[in-house]
Design a protein around this motif. Structure first.
Motif, PDB file in Angstrom:
ATOM      1  N   THR A 137      -6.332   5.157  -0.858  1.00 43.33           N
ATOM      2  CA  THR A 137      -5.352   4.606  -0.305  1.00 43.33           C
ATOM      3  C   THR A 137      -5.503   2.943  -0.681  1.00 43.33           C
ATOM      4  OG1 THR A 137      -6.461   4.376   1.980  1.00 43.33           O
ATOM      5  CG2 THR A 137      -4.882   6.023   1.802  1.00 43.33           C
ATOM      6  N   ALA A 138      -6.713   2.414  -0.389  1.00 44.89           N
ATOM      7  CA  ALA A 138      -7.096   0.929  -0.761  1.00 44.89           C
ATOM      8  C   ALA A 138      -6.949   0.842  -2.323  1.00 44.89           C
ATOM      9  CB  ALA A 138      -8.613   0.710  -0.628  1.00 44.89           C
ATOM     10  N   ALA A 139      -7.073   1.680  -3.490  1.00 43.08           N
ATOM     11  CA  ALA A 139      -6.736   1.480  -4.792  1.00 43.08           C
ATOM     12  C   ALA A 139      -5.198   1.464  -4.687  1.00 43.08           C
ATOM     13  CB  ALA A 139      -7.284   2.602  -5.603  1.00 43.08           C
ATOM     14  N   PHE A 140      -4.331   2.195  -4.250  1.00 44.15           N
ATOM     15  CA  PHE A 140      -3.036   2.061  -4.114  1.00 44.15           C
ATOM     16  C   PHE A 140      -2.432   0.574  -3.715  1.00 44.15           C
ATOM     17  CE2 PHE A 140       1.032   2.573  -1.558  1.00 44.15           C
ATOM     18  CZ  PHE A 140       1.937   2.672  -2.714  1.00 44.15           C
ATOM     19  N   ALA A 141      -2.871   0.288  -2.560  1.00 43.41           N
ATOM     20  CA  ALA A 141      -2.573  -0.871  -2.209  1.00 43.41           C
ATOM     21  C   ALA A 141      -2.728  -2.066  -2.945  1.00 43.41           C
ATOM     22  CB  ALA A 141      -3.083  -1.277  -0.640  1.00 43.41           C
ATOM     23  N   ALA A 142      -4.048  -1.899  -3.626  1.00 47.62           N
ATOM     24  CA  ALA A 142      -4.527  -3.122  -4.453  1.00 47.62           C
ATOM     25  C   ALA A 142      -3.601  -3.080  -5.538  1.00 47.62           C
ATOM     26  CB  ALA A 142      -5.805  -3.039  -4.973  1.00 47.62           C
ATOM     27  N   ALA A 143      -3.291  -1.941  -6.356  1.00 50.36           N
ATOM     28  CA  ALA A 143      -2.352  -2.036  -7.384  1.00 50.36           C
ATOM     29  C   ALA A 143      -0.963  -2.572  -7.196  1.00 50.36           C
ATOM     30  CB  ALA A 143      -2.099  -0.280  -7.835  1.00 50.36           C
ATOM     31  N   VAL A 144      -0.289  -2.410  -5.772  1.00 51.55           N
ATOM     32  CA  VAL A 144       1.020  -2.963  -5.697  1.00 51.55           C
ATOM     33  C   VAL A 144       0.715  -4.391  -5.503  1.00 51.55           C
ATOM     34  CG1 VAL A 144       2.854  -3.069  -3.971  1.00 51.55           C
ATOM     35  CG2 VAL A 144       1.881  -0.892  -4.500  1.00 51.55           C
ATOM     36  N   ALA A 145      -0.439  -4.805  -4.887  1.00 53.38           N
ATOM     37  CA  ALA A 145      -0.549  -6.206  -4.710  1.00 53.38           C
ATOM     38  C   ALA A 145      -0.625  -7.031  -6.045  1.00 53.38           C
ATOM     39  CB  ALA A 145      -1.913  -6.530  -4.062  1.00 53.38           C
ATOM     40  N   SER A 146      -1.433  -6.209  -7.104  1.00 53.33           N
ATOM     41  CA  SER A 146      -1.465  -6.527  -8.176  1.00 53.33           C
ATOM     42  C   SER A 146      -0.036  -7.014  -9.094  1.00 53.33           C
ATOM     43  CB  SER A 146      -2.330  -5.720  -9.199  1.00 53.33           C
ATOM     44  OG  SER A 146      -2.540  -6.488 -10.686  1.00 53.33           O
ATOM     45  N   LEU A 147       0.764  -5.940  -8.858  1.00 52.11           N
ATOM     46  CA  LEU A 147       2.028  -6.215  -9.470  1.00 52.11           C
ATOM     47  C   LEU A 147       3.003  -7.065  -9.032  1.00 52.11           C
ATOM     48  CD1 LEU A 147       2.968  -2.233  -9.804  1.00 52.11           C
ATOM     49  CD2 LEU A 147       2.868  -3.642 -11.604  1.00 52.11           C
ATOM     50  N   GLU A 148       3.114  -7.180  -7.605  1.00 52.06           N
ATOM     51  CA  GLU A 148       3.745  -8.175  -6.795  1.00 52.06           C
ATOM     52  C   GLU A 148       3.443  -9.729  -7.101  1.00 52.06           C
ATOM     53  OE1 GLU A 148       6.574  -8.316  -5.550  1.00 52.06           O
ATOM     54  OE2 GLU A 148       7.280  -6.189  -5.014  1.00 52.06           O
ATOM     55  N   GLY A 149       1.859  -9.741  -7.151  1.00 56.13           N
ATOM     56  CA  GLY A 149       1.167 -11.003  -7.248  1.00 56.13           C
ATOM     57  C   GLY A 149       0.754 -11.428  -8.604  1.00 56.13           C
ATOM     58  N   ALA A 150       1.412 -10.950  -9.521  1.00 56.43           N
ATOM     59  CA  ALA A 150       1.272 -11.232 -11.286  1.00 56.43           C
ATOM     60  C   ALA A 150       1.276 -12.498 -11.507  1.00 56.43           C
ATOM     61  CB  ALA A 150       2.043 -10.324 -11.840  1.00 56.43           C
ATOM     62  N   ALA A 151       2.278 -13.506 -10.585  1.00 55.30           N
ATOM     63  CA  ALA A 151       2.342 -14.758 -10.879  1.00 55.30           C
ATOM     64  C   ALA A 151       2.570 -15.475  -9.559  1.00 55.30           C
ATOM     65  CB  ALA A 151       3.665 -15.009 -11.839  1.00 55.30           C
ATOM     66  N   ALA A 152       1.865 -14.903  -8.434  1.00 54.84           N
ATOM     67  CA  ALA A 152       2.152 -15.648  -7.120  1.00 54.84           C
ATOM     68  C   ALA A 152       1.139 -16.721  -7.007  1.00 54.84           C
ATOM     69  CB  ALA A 152       1.917 -14.690  -5.948  1.00 54.84           C
ATOM     70  N   PRO A 153       1.665 -17.893  -6.422  1.00 56.83           N
ATOM     71  CA  PRO A 153       1.121 -19.052  -6.342  1.00 56.83           C
ATOM     72  C   PRO A 153      -0.446 -18.873  -5.670  1.00 56.83           C
ATOM     73  CG  PRO A 153       2.716 -19.313  -5.001  1.00 56.83           C
ATOM     74  CD  PRO A 153       2.876 -17.975  -5.518  1.00 56.83           C
ATOM     75  N   GLU A 154      -0.543 -18.078  -4.898  1.00 58.16           N
ATOM     76  CA  GLU A 154      -1.815 -17.536  -4.002  1.00 58.16           C
ATOM     77  C   GLU A 154      -2.255 -16.290  -4.341  1.00 58.16           C
ATOM     78  OE1 GLU A 154      -1.511 -19.959  -0.073  1.00 58.16           O
ATOM     79  OE2 GLU A 154       0.345 -18.940  -0.347  1.00 58.16           O
ATOM     80  N   ASP A 155      -3.615 -16.058  -3.824  1.00 54.73           N
ATOM     81  CA  ASP A 155      -4.157 -14.587  -3.813  1.00 54.73           C
ATOM     82  C   ASP A 155      -3.305 -13.669  -3.275  1.00 54.73           C
ATOM     83  OD1 ASP A 155      -6.390 -15.513  -5.734  1.00 54.73           O
ATOM     84  OD2 ASP A 155      -7.733 -15.621  -3.956  1.00 54.73           O
ATOM     85  N   VAL A 156      -3.246 -12.367  -3.861  1.00 54.50           N
ATOM     86  CA  VAL A 156      -2.334 -11.295  -2.904  1.00 54.50           C
ATOM     87  C   VAL A 156      -3.173 -10.121  -2.754  1.00 54.50           C
ATOM     88  CG1 VAL A 156      -0.457  -9.779  -2.992  1.00 54.50           C
ATOM     89  CG2 VAL A 156      -0.543 -12.198  -3.866  1.00 54.50           C
ATOM     90  N   SER A 157      -3.391  -9.589  -1.489  1.00 56.52           N
ATOM     91  CA  SER A 157      -3.820  -8.296  -1.010  1.00 56.52           C
ATOM     92  C   SER A 157      -2.699  -7.517  -0.437  1.00 56.52           C
ATOM     93  CB  SER A 157      -5.037  -8.362  -0.061  1.00 56.52           C
ATOM     94  OG  SER A 157      -4.849  -9.075   0.848  1.00 56.52           O
ATOM     95  N   GLY A 158      -3.182  -6.121  -0.062  1.00 53.00           N
ATOM     96  CA  GLY A 158      -1.991  -5.243   0.318  1.00 53.00           C
ATOM     97  C   GLY A 158      -3.016  -4.432   1.549  1.00 53.00           C
ATOM     98  N   GLN A 159      -1.957  -3.608   2.303  1.00 55.57           N
ATOM     99  CA  GLN A 159      -2.355  -2.669   3.089  1.00 55.57           C
ATOM    100  C   GLN A 159      -1.307  -1.390   2.831  1.00 55.57           C
ATOM    101  OE1 GLN A 159      -4.661  -2.093   6.005  1.00 55.57           O
ATOM    102  NE2 GLN A 159      -5.723  -3.523   4.231  1.00 55.57           N
ATOM    103  N   ALA A 160      -1.765  -0.219   2.797  1.00 52.41           N
ATOM    104  CA  ALA A 160      -0.817   0.847   2.755  1.00 52.41           C
ATOM    105  C   ALA A 160      -0.584   1.613   3.866  1.00 52.41           C
ATOM    106  CB  ALA A 160      -1.378   1.803   1.633  1.00 52.41           C
ATOM    107  N   PHE A 161       0.412   2.148   4.179  1.00 49.79           N
ATOM    108  CA  PHE A 161       1.028   2.725   5.563  1.00 49.79           C
ATOM    109  C   PHE A 161       1.438   4.169   5.148  1.00 49.79           C
ATOM    110  CE2 PHE A 161       0.999  -1.804   5.949  1.00 49.79           C
ATOM    111  CZ  PHE A 161       0.411  -1.895   7.151  1.00 49.79           C
ATOM    112  N   ALA A 162       1.740   5.054   6.227  1.00 50.35           N
ATOM    113  CA  ALA A 162       2.200   6.229   6.247  1.00 50.35           C
ATOM    114  C   ALA A 162       3.658   6.389   5.951  1.00 50.35           C
ATOM    115  CB  ALA A 162       1.941   7.016   7.475  1.00 50.35           C
ATOM    116  N   SER A 163       4.341   5.514   5.804  1.00 52.51           N
ATOM    117  CA  SER A 163       5.766   5.298   5.474  1.00 52.51           C
ATOM    118  C   SER A 163       6.198   3.899   5.362  1.00 52.51           C
ATOM    119  CB  SER A 163       6.784   6.137   6.383  1.00 52.51           C
ATOM    120  OG  SER A 163       6.779   5.178   7.684  1.00 52.51           O
ATOM    121  N   GLY A 164       7.304   3.608   4.934  1.00 50.55           N
ATOM    122  CA  GLY A 164       8.168   2.344   4.666  1.00 50.55           C
ATOM    123  C   GLY A 164       8.297   1.754   6.055  1.00 50.55           C
TER     124      GLY A 164
END
Length: 393
Positions: free
Chosen positions: A53-80
């Motif tokens: 689950t951590a790998a999935f959250a990190a991958a989405v953070a990488s996509l969303e934060g590709a050109a973000a002005p700050e570092d980006v991390s993520g958390q995964a959940f059971a549903s939206g």
């Protein structure tokens, strides 16, 4: 959190391993104490953290934060909805105020009005087409301005940059649900959003075989969000995380194809005499068209305006039902973002939670465009429309 070694004799697996563990063994009590104390140097209990689950959250953070002005991390959940709930519970307290758009996801509206209101959170739902109305609703207690990059089903486009300026002036967080855009269309963090949420069940997974959610943003905000996730138990399963992470591998290809098809589909369907209105930001007459051209990504296929098209035929409720029932290729189904095109008569699917002033017509049918050929989809909707009235009289 460091998972067990993933290499064997120097070889690295190209596929993501699935760690189904609900518990982990430790060599000594000190290591166990570190894990229970939330140390980042050890694996915590399965409900708390998991390498898949951590790998999935990190991958989405990488996509969303590709050109973000700050570092980006993520958390995964059971549903939206679990992700949305955790975000709102993390950054709202009794007496806090939230501003949200009309329309907004039915589940989100229900959460705010039926659940959070019981804990002293107040809300105003505002037409984001006029940002002066958003500014007018700001209070000293406003803690979150909530937005959707693309709102379902009207496909309204949020002025994320304008909302960012209002949020900063109010000392509030800008939280954006970008489910219907995906990072292939727009990355709100680049435009000032503090947190971005996805119902990963839809486009990120993309194959109608898993359920999950994810939130990404600055590490300090995500650290606070993680605490609430752990306390409320909204953990994503390792198997769903594996499927969601695998879906990300084809996300760019799928979304680009879907967006291109949706553009052709919307333009063609809008010409049918039985159609009163088509909501799709790629059409010049859509209220959000110019804004979308500035916010959304483009490629050889042109600007990507998303892959959902809402078609409103003449004739009211009965015509909407007839349109959906008359389809042969597209399926009547819930959700969005899968490889197969599905149609949803909006009022039938969600009228108890749409709310007054949602702007949704009783005849509206939302199409989530899949990977079929545009010509086949147009032929399908055309034969369903041909038997419908050409006026509301």
């Amino acid at each position: 959190m460091h998972p067990p070694p993933l290499t064997t004799h120097g070889q690295v697996p190209l596929g993501l391993p699935v760690w189904r563990n609900s518990a982990w063994g430790f060599g000594e009590c000190a290591e166990y104490a570190d894990a229970c104390g939330d140390s980042r140097s050890a694996l915590a209990p399965g409900r708390v953290d998991n390498p898949t689950t951590a790998a999935f959250a990190a991958a989405v953070a990488s996509l969303e934060g590709a050109a973000a002005p700050e570092d980006v991390s993520g958390q995964a959940f059971a549903s939206g909805m679990a992700a949305i709930t955790a975000v709102l519970m993390t950054f709202l307290r009794a007496g806090a105020h939230i501003v949200a758009p009309v329309p907004v996801c039915g589940g989100t509206r229900s959460l705010i009005t039926n659940v959070l209101s019981r804990f002293g959170v107040s809300a105003n739902f505002v037409d984001y087409g006029d940002l002066s109305r958003v500014s007018a609703e700001i209070r000293p207690s406003t803690k979150i301005i909530y937005a959707e990059t693309l709102s379902d089903p009207t496909m309204a486009v949020s002025d994320i940059r304008g909302l960012y300026r209002i949020a900063r002036g109010a000392g509030a967080l800008l939280v954006v649900d970008s489910t219907f855009a995906t990072p292939i269309v727009c990355r709100p963090l680049e435009h000032g959003a503090d947190l971005v949420i996805h119902s990963a069940t839809k486009y990120l997974g993309g194959h109608d075989d898993c359920v999950g959610g994810v939130a990404v943003g600055r590490p300090d905000l995500i650290a606070r969000l993680r605490e609430v996730r752990v306390d409320t138990g909204g953990a994503l399963s390792a198997d769903d995380a594996f499927l969601l992470r695998r879906g990300l591998a084809t996300l760019p290809l799928r979304v680009r194809r879907m967006c291109a098809t949706a553009m052709v589909f919307a333009a063609a369907v809008a010409k049918h005499p039985a159609v009163r209105r088509v909501d799709y930001p790629g059409l010049p007459e859509h209220p959000g068209h110019r804004l979308a051209r500035h916010l959304f990504d483009s490629g050889p296929e042109g600007t990507r305006y998303g892959a959902c098209v809402t078609v409103t035929p003449h004739g009211g409720y009965d015509a909407g039902v007839a349109l959906a029932d008359g389809l042969r290729l597209a399926s009547i189904a819930t959700s969005a973002g899968g490889t197969r095109t599905r149609a949803t008569h909006v009022v039938s699917a969600g009228h108890p939670r749409l709310g007054a002033g949602s702007g949704v017509d009783a005849a509206a049918v939302r199409f989530s465009i899949g990977l079929e050929d545009a010509e086949d989809l147009i032929a399908d909707v055309t034969q369903a429309l041909d038997s419908l009235p050409t006026s509301d009289g």
